[in-house]
Design an enzyme around this catalytic site. Structure first.
Site, PDB file in Angstrom:
ATOM      1  NE  ARG A 206      -2.487  -1.645   3.374  1.00 45.70           N
ATOM      2  CZ  ARG A 206      -2.821  -2.913   3.787  1.00 45.70           C
ATOM      3  NH1 ARG A 206      -3.699  -3.424   2.937  1.00 45.70           N
ATOM      4  NH2 ARG A 206      -2.448  -3.081   5.073  1.00 45.70           N
ATOM      5  CG  PHE A 225      -9.686  -8.679  -6.749  1.00 54.65           C
ATOM      6  CD1 PHE A 225     -10.701  -9.662  -6.875  1.00 54.65           C
ATOM      7  CD2 PHE A 225      -9.105  -8.410  -7.780  1.00 54.65           C
ATOM      8  CE1 PHE A 225     -10.918 -10.305  -7.969  1.00 54.65           C
ATOM      9  CE2 PHE A 225      -9.077  -9.250  -9.100  1.00 54.65           C
ATOM     10  CZ  PHE A 225      -9.818 -10.022  -9.195  1.00 54.65           C
ATOM     11  CG  ASP A 247     -14.334  -6.652  -2.750  1.00 49.74           C
ATOM     12  OD1 ASP A 247     -13.066  -6.745  -2.449  1.00 49.74           O
ATOM     13  OD2 ASP A 247     -15.139  -7.597  -2.440  1.00 49.74           O
ATOM     14  CB  SER A 248     -17.863  -9.771  -5.673  1.00 47.21           C
ATOM     15  OG  SER A 248     -16.904 -10.711  -5.004  1.00 47.21           O
ATOM     16  CG  ASP A 297      -4.380  -7.841  -3.277  1.00 50.07           C
ATOM     17  OD1 ASP A 297      -3.879  -8.898  -3.415  1.00 50.07           O
ATOM     18  OD2 ASP A 297      -4.533  -7.426  -2.134  1.00 50.07           O
ATOM     19  CB  CYS A 337      -2.282 -13.981  -1.703  1.00 52.94           C
ATOM     20  SG  CYS A 337      -3.858 -14.363  -2.308  1.00 52.94           S
TER      21      CYS A 337
HETATM   22  N1  SAH Z   1      -6.430  -5.563  -1.565  1.00 52.29           N
HETATM   23  C1  SAH Z   1      -6.941  -5.839  -0.335  1.00 52.29           C
HETATM   24  C2  SAH Z   1      -7.245  -7.448  -0.164  1.00 52.29           C
HETATM   25  C3  SAH Z   1      -7.947  -8.255  -1.224  1.00 52.29           C
HETATM   26  S1  SAH Z   1      -8.547  -9.531  -0.813  1.00 52.29           S
HETATM   27  C4  SAH Z   1      -6.472  -5.001   0.716  1.00 52.29           C
HETATM   28  O1  SAH Z   1      -5.184  -4.733   0.607  1.00 52.29           O
HETATM   29  O2  SAH Z   1      -6.989  -4.868   1.692  1.00 52.29           O
HETATM   30  C5  SAH Z   1      -9.592 -10.068  -2.068  1.00 52.29           C
HETATM   31  C6  SAH Z   1     -11.025  -9.573  -2.185  1.00 52.29           C
HETATM   32  O3  SAH Z   1     -11.396  -9.955  -3.504  1.00 52.29           O
HETATM   33  C7  SAH Z   1     -12.128  -9.763  -1.301  1.00 52.29           C
HETATM   34  O4  SAH Z   1     -12.492  -8.523  -0.732  1.00 52.29           O
HETATM   35  C8  SAH Z   1     -13.181 -10.434  -2.091  1.00 52.29           C
HETATM   36  O5  SAH Z   1     -14.491  -9.914  -1.677  1.00 52.29           O
HETATM   37  C9  SAH Z   1     -12.998  -9.924  -3.473  1.00 52.29           C
HETATM   38  N2  SAH Z   1     -13.489 -10.795  -4.528  1.00 52.29           N
HETATM   39  C10 SAH Z   1     -13.217 -12.140  -4.801  1.00 52.29           C
HETATM   40  N3  SAH Z   1     -13.496 -12.404  -5.722  1.00 52.29           N
HETATM   41  C11 SAH Z   1     -14.041 -11.518  -6.516  1.00 52.29           C
HETATM   42  C12 SAH Z   1     -14.369 -11.310  -7.859  1.00 52.29           C
HETATM   43  N4  SAH Z   1     -14.510 -12.338  -8.902  1.00 52.29           N
HETATM   44  N5  SAH Z   1     -14.834 -10.159  -8.085  1.00 52.29           N
HETATM   45  C13 SAH Z   1     -14.533  -9.080  -7.447  1.00 52.29           C
HETATM   46  N6  SAH Z   1     -14.181  -9.246  -6.042  1.00 52.29           N
HETATM   47  C14 SAH Z   1     -13.697 -10.349  -5.818  1.00 52.29           C
END
Ligand code: SAH
Length: 394
Positions: A206, A225, A247-248, A297, A337
Site C-alpha cells: 500500500r 479486489f 469488489d464483490s 489483488d 497470494c
Molecule cells: N487488496 C485488499 C485485499 C484483497 S482480498 C487489501 O489490501 O485490503 C480479495 C478481495 O477480493 C475480497 O474482498 C473479495 O471479496 C474480493 N473478490 C473475490 N473474488 C472477486 C471477484 N470475482 N470479483 C470482485 N471481487 C472479488
C-alpha cells in the site's frame, strides 16, 4: 510418551529443519489430536518433538529438534517471547502488526495479530489448539494487552479435524477498531473481517502504491479486489483525483466508503462497483476507459501447486486486461497470494499477459508480504504473497 516412527529414508526433510511430517512418511505410531509425540527414524533415532494431528495429511508439526526439550507451558511462552522479540525495534509504520506467523515463528498453525491494544489469534492446528489457554495467558502477559479475540474459523481447521471457534478468549471490548498505517487510518472489524480483520501483509505494498501514484502524478486509479479500501485510501492520499474500487462483497465496500470518509475524502472521488472484477474489466475495456494506475489483488486462486495451471490462466487473463486498461506511463500493481505459484512463475504469467496485450512494461519494483509475515530459510512454504509494480512503456 508416544512415538511416531518414520519409514526408512523419510527423515531427510526433518534433518534439514523442516517442520512437517506428512502421513505418507509415517511407518507406525499415532497419538491423540495435539498430543506431543517423539518422532524417530526407521532405526529408532530421535528426530524431533511434534504435535500429532491424526486426521491431517500433515501428521506431525514439529515443536523442537532438541532431544532434551520439554514441550510445556514454559516452552510455549519462550517461543512466543522470541517471536515478539524478533519484531521489537522494527520500524513498522502501523499499530497493526503480526506478532506470530505460524511455522515461520516456530509455532505451527498459530497466527497472532496485534491491533493497538487488542490481540487477535487464529489457532489453525491441533498442537496450538491443545495449548490454547497457556498461549492466551502468555500473550497477554508478554504484550500487556488485556483483550484477545479468537478467529479460529479458517478452512485449515477442518483439515485438522477441528471445529470453528470465534469470540473473546480473554477480556472483551468493541470488535470494530481503527488502525493507523503510514499516512492513513482504516476501520476494521476483527469479528467479521477477512483473516483477523484486515490484510496486514499488504502494508508495504500500500505504501509502494502511494509512492508511485504520487511520483507519476496518477490521476485516475482502479483498485480491483479492493476489500475495505486500503489501496483506495493510499492512492487518494497520494493525490489521485478519482479511485474506482471493485469488489464483490457489499459489506467490504460499505466499510471502504466509511474508510474514505474517515480519511476526509469526498465520496465522489471514490466510486465503488459491487461486481465481478473479470466482468467489470471487460466492460471498462469495451467502454474505452483507461487508468493511470491499477491494482490487481485477487484472492488465493491456487492454494497448492495442484491448482496452479487453472489459476495461471485466470491470472493471465486478469493481467492482460489490467495492462490493456492502463494508459502508457501508467503503473500496474499486480499480486498473487497463491502458495502454489512461485515468484518466477508469477512473473512469467504476467509477461505472457503482456505479450497477449501487445504491451511492454518496466518492472519498477518487486513487492511481497510485509516483514512481520516472514518466510524462513527452513520453511519456504511461508512465502505466499508476491507482486510486481510495472510501468507501461507503450
Ligand atoms: N487488496 C485488499 C485485499 C484483497 S482480498 C487489501 O489490501 O485490503 C480479495 C478481495 O477480493 C475480497 O474482498 C473479495 O471479496 C474480493 N473478490 C473475490 N473474488 C472477486 C471477484 N470475482 N470479483 C470482485 N471481487 C472479488
Amino acid at each position: 510418551m508416544k512415538s511416531i516412527r518414520l519409514k526408512p529414508g523419510k527423515e531427510k526433510s526433518l534433518l534439514r529443519g523442516h517442520p512437517w511430517v506428512f502421513d505418507g512418511a509415517v511407518g507406525k505410531g499415532s497419538a491423540d489430536p495435539g498430543e506431543t509425540v517423539r518422532v524417530e527414524s526407521a532405526d529408532g533415532q530421535f528426530l524431533a518433538w511434534g504435535a500429532c494431528s491424526p486426521s491431517s495429511r500433515i501428521r506431525v508439526r514439529v515443536w523442537s529438534f532438541e532431544p532434551d526439550q520439554r514441550i510445556d507451558a514454559d516452552f510455549l511462552r519462550e517461543r512466543l517471547r522470541q517471536s515478539i522479540a524478533l519484531r521489537t525495534g522494527w520500524q513498522i509504520a502501523s499499530d497493526g502488526v503480526r506478532l506470530v506467523h505460524a511455522e515461520s515463528d516456530g509455532l505451527p498453525g498459530l497466527i497472532v495479530d496485534r491491533y493497538g491494544d487488542t490481540l487477535v489469534a487464529q489457532f489453525g492446528a491441533t498442537g496450538v489448539e491443545r495449548f490454547k489457554p497457556v498461549i492466551a495467558d502468555a500473550l497477554l502477559s508478554l504484550t500487556g494487552c488485556e483483550r484477545l479475540y479468537e478467529r479460529s474459523d479458517t478452512s485449515a481447521r477442518q483439515l485438522e479435524g477441528l471445529a470453528p471457534a470465534t469470540g473473546w478468549l480473554r477480556g472483551s471490548g468493541p470488535t470494530e477498531l481503527v488502525l493507523t498505517e503510514h499516512h492513513w487510518r482504516l476501520g476494521l472489524d476483527i469479528a467479521l473481517g477477512h483473516k483477523t480483520g484486515f490484510y496486514l501483509d499488504q502494508r508495504d505494498s500500500r505504501l509502494a502504491c502511494h509512492q508511485w501514484v504520487r511520483q507519476l502524478g496518477a490521476r485516475s486509479v482502479l483498485n480491483c479486489f479492493s476489500y475495505t479500501g486500503g489501496f483506495t485510501v493510499a492512492a487518494l492520499h497520494a493525490g489521485a483525483q478519482e479511485v474506482v474500487s471493485i469488489d464483490s462483497s457489499g459489506p467490504a465496500l460499505a466499510r471502504l466508503q466509511a474508510n474514505v470518509a474517515l480519511n476526509g475524502f469526498d465520496a465522489t472521488r471514490a466510486p465503488v462497483l459491487d461486481a465481478d472484477v473479470n466482468r467489470s474489466l471487460r466492460d471498462c475495456l469495451a467502454q474505452g476507459r483507461r487508468f493511470d494506475a491499477i491494482v490487481l489483488d485477487p484472492p488465493k486462486l491456487a492454494p497448492t501447486v495442484a491448482h496452479a495451471e487453472r489459476a495461471a490462466r485466470a491470472y493471465k487473463d486478469l493481467n492482460r486486461l489490467g495492462l490493456q486498461l492502463l494508459n502508457p506511463g501508467g503503473v500496474l500493481f499486480t499480486f498473487s497470494c497463491s502458495g502454489g505459484i512461485g515468484v518466477e512463475l508469477f512473473q512469467k504469467i504476467v509477461a505472457s499477459a503482456g505479450t497477449d496485450a501487445g504491451v511492454d512494461g518496466a518492472i519498477v519494483q518487486r513487492l511481497g508480504g510485509a516483514p512481520d509475515h516472514p518466510m524462513t530459510l527452513r520453511f519456504p512454504e511461508g512465502e505466499y504473497l508476491k507482486g510486481l509494480a510495472i510501468v507501461r512503456k507503450s
